[in-house]
Design an enzyme around this catalytic site. Sequence first.
Site, short mmCIF file in Angstrom:
data_model
loop_
_atom_site.label_atom_id
_atom_site.label_comp_id
_atom_site.label_asym_id
_atom_site.label_seq_id
_atom_site.Cartn_x
_atom_site.Cartn_y
_atom_site.Cartn_z
N ASP A 11 1.99 -3.86 -1.06
CA ASP A 11 1.75 -2.63 -0.33
C ASP A 11 3.11 -1.90 -0.30
OD1 ASP A 11 0.41 -0.93 1.72
OD2 ASP A 11 1.93 -1.82 3.01
N ASP A 13 4.25 1.23 2.04
CA ASP A 13 4.75 1.58 3.38
C ASP A 13 4.69 0.38 4.31
OD1 ASP A 13 4.94 4.52 2.88
OD2 ASP A 13 2.78 4.37 2.69
P1 B16 Z 1 -0.11 9.50 2.25
P2 B16 Z 1 0.40 1.82 2.32
C1 B16 Z 1 -0.42 4.03 3.61
O1 B16 Z 1 0.43 3.39 2.68
C2 B16 Z 1 0.26 4.07 4.97
O2 B16 Z 1 0.26 2.79 5.54
C3 B16 Z 1 -0.49 5.00 5.90
O3 B16 Z 1 0.21 5.11 7.12
C4 B16 Z 1 -0.66 6.36 5.25
O4 B16 Z 1 -1.42 7.22 6.08
C5 B16 Z 1 -1.38 6.19 3.90
O5 B16 Z 1 -0.61 5.35 3.08
C6 B16 Z 1 -1.60 7.51 3.18
O6 B16 Z 1 -0.34 8.03 2.83
O7 B16 Z 1 -0.37 10.46 3.35
O8 B16 Z 1 1.34 9.48 1.80
O9 B16 Z 1 -1.07 9.69 1.08
O10 B16 Z 1 0.79 1.12 3.57
O11 B16 Z 1 -1.00 1.51 1.83
O12 B16 Z 1 1.45 1.70 1.24
MG MG Z 2 1.49 -0.64 4.61
#
Ligand code: B16
Ligand code: MG
Length: 215
Positions: A11, A13
């Site tokens: 993953d 974030d």
């Molecule tokens: P974006 P991951 C996720 O990334 C995040 O955990 C989440 O907080 C975020 O809303 C989502 O991506 C969408 O991100 O707005 O940049 O498209 O943890 O799956 O790497």
């Molecule tokens: Mg994450």
Amino acid sequence: MNDKTKGLIFDLDGVLVTTEYNHFVSWKKIAKAIDVSFNEHDNEQLKGISRADSLKKILELGNKAISEELFEELLAQKNEFYLNSIKKINRSNLLPGVIELLQSAAQMGLKCAVGSSSRNARFIVTKLELDFYFSTIVDGNDVTFPKPSPEVFLKGAQRMNCQPNECLVFEDALSGVAAARAGGFMSIGVGNPLLKNVADVYIDSLTEFRLEAYA
Ligand code: B16
Ligand code: MG
């Protein structure tokens, strides 16, 4: 029980980089603008889910209904806040142990993938100068069904030519661990105590992870 591990799926974030906090702060501004109270505890439900699903959760929390136009506007605004907040993102924002684990995987001949819900994942991986380590990146643009659906991880495994039971998934979110489980992957929960009794294995930081035990 996993077969011999051939691939690692990370993953983004909250596992590779500290951006989960930037997502939280950006959503907090949006919530404030529409008069919804939103704290770090509420944010646990948003971790790992898509941008649109996150806004739906915030509206649910505040018991609010808004027009489609405003919904789209708020999504764009949130992304603007988020991108502004990560303008200077660089390797100092990596979480501890990332480079060491990616290097060990490469030395041991294991493939690595990113499996993220973020539509900004490719841009961020490049800013962090990590492209070299990943044989594929699956992000929010590549899937029809976001986490907790397993699609993002199944695509990652497929692109690495691995079966789910030959991969480990590293996750910081409840939705991500649920996605890993639904896809038949072994999950390694990282840095989020809420995952302690939920993920197959839990570590506080990637520095604790011993890849030799799985390969
Ligand atoms: P974006 P991951 C996720 O990334 C995040 O955990 C989440 O907080 C975020 O809303 C989502 O991506 C969408 O991100 O707005 O940049 O498209 O943890 O799956 O790497
Ligand atoms: Mg994450």
